[in-house]
Write an enzyme that holds these catalytic residues in place. Structure first.
Site, PDB file in Angstrom:
ATOM      1  N   ARG A   1       7.835  -7.767   7.367  1.00 33.48           N
ATOM      2  CA  ARG A   1       7.586  -6.478   6.710  1.00 33.48           C
ATOM      3  C   ARG A   1       6.567  -5.637   7.445  1.00 33.48           C
ATOM      4  NH1 ARG A   1       9.254  -6.657   1.715  1.00 33.48           N
ATOM      5  NH2 ARG A   1       7.918  -4.905   1.193  1.00 33.48           N
TER       6      ARG A   1
ATOM      7  N   CYS B   1      11.441  -9.534  -1.001  1.00 35.07           N
ATOM      8  CA  CYS B   1      10.507 -10.492  -0.414  1.00 35.07           C
ATOM      9  C   CYS B   1      10.305 -11.613  -1.423  1.00 35.07           C
ATOM     10  CB  CYS B   1       9.195  -9.762  -0.148  1.00 35.07           C
ATOM     11  SG  CYS B   1       7.882 -10.817   0.408  1.00 35.07           S
TER      12      CYS B   1
ATOM     13  N   ARG C   1       7.244  -5.705  -3.433  1.00 34.04           N
ATOM     14  CA  ARG C   1       6.600  -5.104  -2.260  1.00 34.04           C
ATOM     15  C   ARG C   1       7.285  -3.819  -1.764  1.00 34.04           C
ATOM     16  NH1 ARG C   1       5.000  -9.772   1.937  1.00 34.04           N
ATOM     17  NH2 ARG C   1       3.252  -8.413   2.414  1.00 34.04           N
TER      18      ARG C   1
ATOM     19  N   ASP D   1      -4.061 -14.442  -0.511  1.00 38.90           N
ATOM     20  CA  ASP D   1      -3.600 -15.290   0.593  1.00 38.90           C
ATOM     21  C   ASP D   1      -4.277 -16.668   0.598  1.00 38.90           C
ATOM     22  OD1 ASP D   1      -1.886 -13.321   1.401  1.00 38.90           O
ATOM     23  OD2 ASP D   1      -3.178 -12.565   3.000  1.00 38.90           O
TER      24      ASP D   1
ATOM     25  N   ARG E   1       4.801 -18.724  11.166  1.00 32.53           N
ATOM     26  CA  ARG E   1       4.548 -17.279  11.169  1.00 32.53           C
ATOM     27  C   ARG E   1       3.063 -16.996  11.134  1.00 32.53           C
ATOM     28  NH1 ARG E   1       8.051 -13.973   7.003  1.00 32.53           N
ATOM     29  NH2 ARG E   1       6.821 -12.402   8.071  1.00 32.53           N
TER      30      ARG E   1
HETATM   31  N1  EPU Z   1       2.525  -2.063  -3.100  1.00 34.72           N
HETATM   32  C1  EPU Z   1       3.245  -1.077  -3.725  1.00 34.72           C
HETATM   33  N2  EPU Z   1       3.627   0.011  -2.994  1.00 34.72           N
HETATM   34  C2  EPU Z   1       3.331   0.136  -1.675  1.00 34.72           C
HETATM   35  C3  EPU Z   1       2.598  -0.874  -1.036  1.00 34.72           C
HETATM   36  C4  EPU Z   1       2.213  -1.973  -1.777  1.00 34.72           C
HETATM   37  O1  EPU Z   1       3.533  -1.156  -4.921  1.00 34.72           O
HETATM   38  O2  EPU Z   1       3.715   1.142  -1.064  1.00 34.72           O
HETATM   39  C5  EPU Z   1       2.141  -3.266  -3.864  1.00 34.72           C
HETATM   40  C6  EPU Z   1       2.870  -4.494  -3.332  1.00 34.72           C
HETATM   41  O3  EPU Z   1       4.146  -4.608  -3.914  1.00 34.72           O
HETATM   42  C7  EPU Z   1       1.950  -5.615  -3.710  1.00 34.72           C
HETATM   43  C8  EPU Z   1       0.561  -4.964  -3.647  1.00 34.72           C
HETATM   44  O4  EPU Z   1       0.782  -3.565  -3.645  1.00 34.72           O
HETATM   45  O5  EPU Z   1       2.219  -6.041  -5.014  1.00 34.72           O
HETATM   46  C9  EPU Z   1      -0.238  -5.357  -2.417  1.00 34.72           C
HETATM   47  O6  EPU Z   1       0.437  -4.972  -1.245  1.00 34.72           O
HETATM   48  P1  EPU Z   1      -0.303  -4.528   0.087  1.00 34.72           P
HETATM   49  O7  EPU Z   1       0.374  -3.304   0.591  1.00 34.72           O
HETATM   50  O8  EPU Z   1      -1.776  -4.477  -0.148  1.00 34.72           O
HETATM   51  O9  EPU Z   1       0.018  -5.739   1.017  1.00 34.72           O
HETATM   52  P2  EPU Z   1       0.708  -5.726   2.440  1.00 34.72           P
HETATM   53  O10 EPU Z   1       0.056  -4.733   3.315  1.00 34.72           O
HETATM   54  O11 EPU Z   1       2.178  -5.702   2.287  1.00 34.72           O
HETATM   55  C10 EPU Z   1      -1.005  -7.455   3.423  1.00 34.72           C
HETATM   56  C11 EPU Z   1      -0.915  -8.768   4.114  1.00 34.72           C
HETATM   57  C12 EPU Z   1      -0.469  -9.841   3.128  1.00 34.72           C
HETATM   58  C13 EPU Z   1      -1.500  -9.898   2.002  1.00 34.72           C
HETATM   59  C14 EPU Z   1      -1.629  -8.520   1.339  1.00 34.72           C
HETATM   60  C15 EPU Z   1      -2.665  -8.452   0.259  1.00 34.72           C
HETATM   61  C16 EPU Z   1      -0.345  -8.115   6.362  1.00 34.72           C
HETATM   62  C17 EPU Z   1       0.641  -8.107   7.470  1.00 34.72           C
HETATM   63  N3  EPU Z   1       0.035  -8.674   5.216  1.00 34.72           N
HETATM   64  O12 EPU Z   1       0.314  -7.182   2.950  1.00 34.72           O
HETATM   65  O13 EPU Z   1      -0.460 -11.073   3.825  1.00 34.72           O
HETATM   66  O14 EPU Z   1      -1.108 -10.844   1.034  1.00 34.72           O
HETATM   67  O15 EPU Z   1      -1.952  -7.543   2.348  1.00 34.72           O
HETATM   68  O16 EPU Z   1      -3.904  -8.814   0.748  1.00 34.72           O
HETATM   69  O17 EPU Z   1      -1.466  -7.680   6.534  1.00 34.72           O
HETATM   70  C18 EPU Z   1       0.161 -13.281   4.270  1.00 34.72           C
HETATM   71  O18 EPU Z   1      -0.506 -13.198   5.328  1.00 34.72           O
HETATM   72  O19 EPU Z   1       0.604 -14.381   3.834  1.00 34.72           O
HETATM   73  C19 EPU Z   1       0.428 -12.064   3.512  1.00 34.72           C
HETATM   74  C20 EPU Z   1       1.406 -11.966   2.616  1.00 34.72           C
END
Ligand code: EPU
Length: 420
Positions: A93, A117, A122, A305, A397
Site C-alpha cells: 500500500r 487489506c 484502509r 505495530d 516484508r
Molecule cells: N485512514 C483513513 N483514510 C485515509 C488514510 C487512513 O481512514 O486516507 C485510516 C486507516 O484506514 C487506518 C488509520 O487511518 O484505520 C491509520 O492509517 P494511517 O494512514 O495512519 O496508516 P498508514 O500510513 O497506512 C502506516 C504504517 C503502518 C502503521 C500505520 C499506523 C507505513 C508504510 N505503514 O500505515 O505500518 O500501522 O501507519 O501507525 O508507514 C506495519 O508496518 O506493519 C504497518 C501496518
C-alpha cells in the site's frame, strides 16, 4: 512458501542490532522523485517491501544502485512513466505515496487505489481530499486515481484523523507547491519527522514535523541529498519483547527510548526491567510479567505495530489484560493463532481480553500479516516444544534476517525453505 520453525524455552542472551526503519525508508525512497539530483539513503533495510518500492521506482524510470548492503543511490532525472500499477500497489500500500511527489514535480500522476487489506479497510480518502485542497483535480477511473495540477497551491488542510500516509503524501506534495501549506492534526510519528529532515536537507522548508501542525513553504525545486534512515522502532520493540518473553538478558543496539515512550512505559508496568543507554536499551525479565491494559493510539500513544507482539507477552502474564485496538478494525487475527499455542484470549469487537496462562505449547500456526507473524515467533520462543509458523512471506516484508539475528542470541530458530 517458507516456514519458520522455533523450538522454545531458551532464554535469549547477548546483543542484537536494530536495522533501519521500513516505514521511514519507504517514503524517503519515494521522496527521491522530487528532484532530478541523486539522493543517497543509508541504513536502508533489506526487505521485500523495500525491493517492491525500488521496483516501482525503477518502472517509473528512476535509476538506483546499491552502494553497499544498506546504502542505495537513486536518481529520478529521467522519469518516463507517471503511473503506479495495481499489481504493485496491491502488494504494498505504501506505493500510494508516489502520488504526491509525482503530481508535485510532473503535474500529473495515475496511481492505482490499494484495495482491501487484511488488517482493516484502509481507504485513501484523506490523501485525496488533501491533494484536492492543494488544487489537484482528482478522478477515479477503473480503479486508478488520476490526478492533475499545473502547479499545486499551498492550502490549510485539517486532517480528520492523523494518518501517517496522508501526512507524508501531502507533505511531499506541498514542498513544490506555490505558497504555504499547513497540515493540522498531522501524524506525529518519528517516520514523519525523518521525512521532513530529508526534505529540508533537499532544500524544502518544512517546520513542525513530529508535532500536530506541520507547515510547508513551497519552493521551486529540490536538490540531491545524503540521508540516513532512523532505526526501526517496531523492530526494536519486537526484540525487547523477545528478551522479556524468554526471561532473557538482551541489549538491543539502536533502540531509541525517545521513539518508544508509551511502549516502554507499558513494558515497565508489566514488570520488565529496562535500562536505557545512549546507544540502545538493555532488557531483562526475572519474573512472570504482570497484566497491563493497552489501548493503541496514534504516536506518541501505544503503537498498533507493537500490539500483536505485546499480546504474545501478555498471554503469559500473571493476570488479565485488556487490549484495545483503535487504529485498524481487524488487527486481531493473531489472537486465534496464539490460542492454538494455549493462550486464553477472547476478542470482542475492538478489544481482546487476555487471561495469562502459565505456559504455552508449540503448535503449527499461520501468519496473517507482518506484525501477527512476528508475534507468533515471539510466542514460539517462549513456548514448550516446537512451533511452526507458516506463510512467513509477511515476515520478510518487515524484518531483516530475523532468524539469523535471533539465532545469535541463542534462539533455536530456523527457516525451512519451500520445495518450490
Ligand atoms: N485512514 C483513513 N483514510 C485515509 C488514510 C487512513 O481512514 O486516507 C485510516 C486507516 O484506514 C487506518 C488509520 O487511518 O484505520 C491509520 O492509517 P494511517 O494512514 O495512519 O496508516 P498508514 O500510513 O497506512 C502506516 C504504517 C503502518 C502503521 C500505520 C499506523 C507505513 C508504510 N505503514 O500505515 O505500518 O500501522 O501507519 O501507525 O508507514 C506495519 O508496518 O506493519 C504497518 C501496518
Amino acid at each position: 512458501m517458507d516456514k519458520i520453525v522455533v523450538r522454545g524455552g531458551v532464554p535469549l542472551r547477548g546483543e542484537i542490532a536494530v536495522s533501519g526503519s521500513k516505514n521511514a525508508a519507504l517514503p524517503l525512497l519515494f521522496a527521491s522523485l522530487l528532484t532530478e539530483d541523486e539522493c543517497r539513503l543509508g541504513q536502508v533495510p533489506q526487505l521485500v517491501d523495500i525491493r517492491t518500492a525500488l521496483r516501482l521506482l525503477h518502472d517509473l524510470g528512476v535509476e538506483y544502485d546499491w552502494l553497499s548492503n544498506s546504502e542505495v543511490a537513486l536518481n529520478a532525472r529521467a522519469v518516463r512513466q507517471l503511473q503506479a500499477p495495481y499489481e504493485l500497489v496491491k502488494t504494498m500500500r505504501a506505493s500510494f505515496l508516489v502520488l504526491g511527489p509525482l503530481l508535485a514535480r510532473f503535474g500529473r500522476a495515475r496511481v492505482s487505489t490499494p484495495g482491501g487489506c487484511a488488517i482493516g479497510a484502509r481507504p485513501v480518502n484523506l490523501h485525496l481530499e488533501g491533494l484536492q485542497q492543494l488544487g489537484a483535480s482528482i478522478r477515479l477511473q477503473q480503479g486508478y486515481v488520476e490526478a492533475e495540477a499545473k502547479r499545486l497551491r499551498g492550502a490549510h488542510i485539517a486532517l480528520e484523523f492523523p494518518s501517517v500516509g496522508a501526512t507524508e503524501n501531502l507533505m511531499m506534495a506541498a514542498t513544490l507547491a506555490e505558497g504555504t501549506t499547513t497540515i493540522e492534526n498531522a501524524a506525529c510519528e518519528p517516520e514523519v519527522a525523518d521525512l521532513a529532515t530529508m526534505l529540508n536537507a533537499m532544500g524544502a522548508r518544512v517546520s513542525g514535523a513530529g508535532s500536530g501542525t506541520v507547515t510547508i513553504e513551497g519552493v521551486n525545486a529540490l536538490q540531491g541529498v545524503a540521508h540516513t534512515v532512523i532505526p526501526d522502532r517496531v523492530e526494536a520493540g519486537t526484540f525487547l519483547i523477545a528478551g522479556a518473553i524468554t526471561a532473557g538478558d538482551v541489549f538491543v543496539r539502536g533502540a531509541r527510548a525517545d521513539h518508544l515512550g508509551a511502549f516502554l512505559h507499558k513494558l515497565q508496568e508489566a514488570g520488565v526491567q529496562l535500562e536505557e543507554h545512549k546507544d540502545g536499551i538493555h532488557v531483562t525479565c526475572e519474573k512472570r510479567p504482570s497484566s497491563v491494559d493497552i489501548v493503541t493510539q496514534p504516536y506518541p500513544g501505544f503503537p498498533t505495530d507493537l500490539q500483536a507482539q505485546m499480546m504474545a507477552l501478555l498471554s503469559l502474564s500473571d493476570g488479565r489484560s485488556m487490549i484495545t485496538e483503535t487504529i485498524f478494525e481487524n488487527r486481531f487475527l493473531h489472537a486465534q493463532e496464539l490460542v492454538r499455542l494455549g493462550a486464553d484470549i477472547h476478542v470482542q469487537g475492538n478489544s481482546a481480553v487476555v487471561s495469562g496462562v502459565a505456559f504455552l505449547s508449540g503448535a503449527p500456526v499461520m501468519a496473517t500479516d507482518l506484525r501477527a507473524s512476528v508475534s507468533l515467533i515471539l510466542a514460539g520462543l517462549a513456548a514448550q516444544g516446537v512451533t511452526e509458523v507458516s506463510r512467513v512471506y509477511h515476515l520478510d516484508r518487515g524484518y531483516e534476517h530475523i532468524e539469523e539475528k535471533l539465532s545469535r542470541l541463542g534462539a533455536d530458530i530456523r527457516r525451512v525453505k519451500s520445495e518450490k
